[in-house]
Design an enzyme around this catalytic site. Structure first.
Site, PDB file in Angstrom:
ATOM      1  N   GLU A  75      82.295 -12.182 -15.025  1.00 35.11           N
ATOM      2  CA  GLU A  75      81.792 -10.862 -14.674  1.00 35.11           C
ATOM      3  C   GLU A  75      80.304 -10.852 -14.315  1.00 35.11           C
ATOM      4  O   GLU A  75      79.903 -10.199 -13.353  1.00 35.11           O
ATOM      5  CB  GLU A  75      82.040  -9.898 -15.844  1.00 35.11           C
ATOM      6  CG  GLU A  75      81.628  -8.480 -15.516  1.00 35.11           C
ATOM      7  CD  GLU A  75      82.484  -7.453 -16.248  1.00 35.11           C
ATOM      8  OE1 GLU A  75      83.450  -7.839 -16.908  1.00 35.11           O
ATOM      9  OE2 GLU A  75      82.155  -6.262 -16.124  1.00 35.11           O
ATOM     10  N   ASP A  76      79.493 -11.582 -15.061  1.00 37.35           N
ATOM     11  CA  ASP A  76      78.040 -11.460 -14.870  1.00 37.35           C
ATOM     12  C   ASP A  76      77.398 -12.578 -14.060  1.00 37.35           C
ATOM     13  O   ASP A  76      76.241 -12.468 -13.667  1.00 37.35           O
ATOM     14  CB  ASP A  76      77.341 -11.359 -16.237  1.00 37.35           C
ATOM     15  CG  ASP A  76      77.720 -10.080 -16.962  1.00 37.35           C
ATOM     16  OD1 ASP A  76      78.024  -9.088 -16.274  1.00 37.35           O
ATOM     17  OD2 ASP A  76      77.721 -10.068 -18.208  1.00 37.35           O
TER      18      ASP A  76
END
Ligand code: MN
Length: 304
Positions: A75-76
């Site tokens: 996700e990051d």
């Protein structure tokens, strides 16, 4: 700091090859989260490390710990599932992917006035339940990582804006704490509840914290006396057990006070503030101990 603690904790129960595998995941996470920071200003890597540390305290396996360390890299950091698969194998890839995809929606969403507006509760609840069940049937470890992730987010909620604090705390109390409860992870459930309580009802939280600290000396002397009595009795029955006194959790005290006042009963500032935990080795010993306790103190027939 946390990293050293994690490695120390893992060394206590993991083989060298498994530990090396986890260390590799740690390096990969450190490299990918480099130059990323949390809202608090702390380096981002503290978050996955704390998540992994909680699970290491539960003595979870190396796959879970590695996945916890990597849980935010898709996700990051834009890392792909395939890349995780190549480096750490399919189990880790599936777990990280599962945690990334498991987004739980809160039916008690706030509207723009800040009032709680329940929207399509049944539908959202059903959708959440389906997601949780699917994740659990794939691999229950997804849920464990998600819970540890949420706990660390709750412990670092201070850095967020007030409205986000309340939103996240409400979601934790409505969804994550009951989930921990269902899975029987009491430590997690209580911590999640107490943290939510702190942000949702700050005045009441302070009041109960004060009550507990004001009664600390009295409470401890009562607990120690009770532990001695229990110890003496269980030794007679040749049971070896560990007996711990623990203060009750803030949120459970709050609920008890509320319940008592609705029943017109008086909350006892000592007896209702303590709990004792006894750990024995076998199930029969557990029942014998229960019998001993009931001989020492009369059980309350009405459950309160
Ligand atoms: Mn996270």
């Amino acid at each position: 700091m946390e990293t050293n603690l994690l490695i120390k904790q893992l060394k206590a129960y993991m083989s060298k090859s498994k530990l090396d595998f986890v260390k590799e995941a740690l390096l990969f996470a450190q490299k990918n989260h480099q130059n990323q920071f949390r809202k608090s200003g702390d380096p981002f890597i503290d978050h996955p490390v704390s998540t992994a540390l909680y699970l290491a305290n539960m003595r979870m396996d190396s796959t879970t710990i590695a996945s916890a360390l990597l849980h935010d890299v898709i996700e990051d950091c834009g890392v792909t599932k395939e890349e995780i698969n190549e480096k750490f194998g399919l189990h880790v890839a599936n777990l990280v992917d599962g945690v990334t995809k498991l987004k739980i929606n809160n039916p008690k969403a706030k509207n723009s006035n800040g009032n709680i507006q329940v929207i399509d509760t049944e539908q959202i609840r059903a959708a959440n339940l389906r997601k949780i069940l699917t994740a659990m049937s794939d691999d229950v470890r997804v849920i464990l990582i998600k819970l540890a992730d949420r706990l660390h987010n709750m412990l670092t909620l201070e850095a967020l804006k007030k409205e986000n604090q309340v939103k996240i705390a409400q979601e934790t109390l409505d969804i994550y704490a009951p989930l921990a409860h269902r899975l029987g992870i009491w430590d997690m459930k209580w911590r999640l509840e107490d943290q939510s309580f702190k942000y949702l009802m700050p005045e009441k939280y302070k009041m109960i914290s004060r009550l507990i600290s004001r009664k600390r000396v009295q409470r401890e002397s009562y607990v120690n006396k009770a532990i001695k009595e229990i110890q003496a009795e269980i030794v007679k029955s040749q049971i070896t057990g560990n007996i711990y006194g623990r203060p009750k959790h803030l949120y459970s005290i709050y609920k008890k006070i509320e319940r008592y006042s609705s029943q017109g009963k008086q909350f006892d500032e000592i007896y209702d503030l303590i709990a004792i935990r006894i750990i024995v080795k076998t199930v029969p010993e557990c029942y014998s101990t229960l019998g001993i306790i009931h001989n020492l103190w009369k059980p309350l027939t009405k459950c309160v």
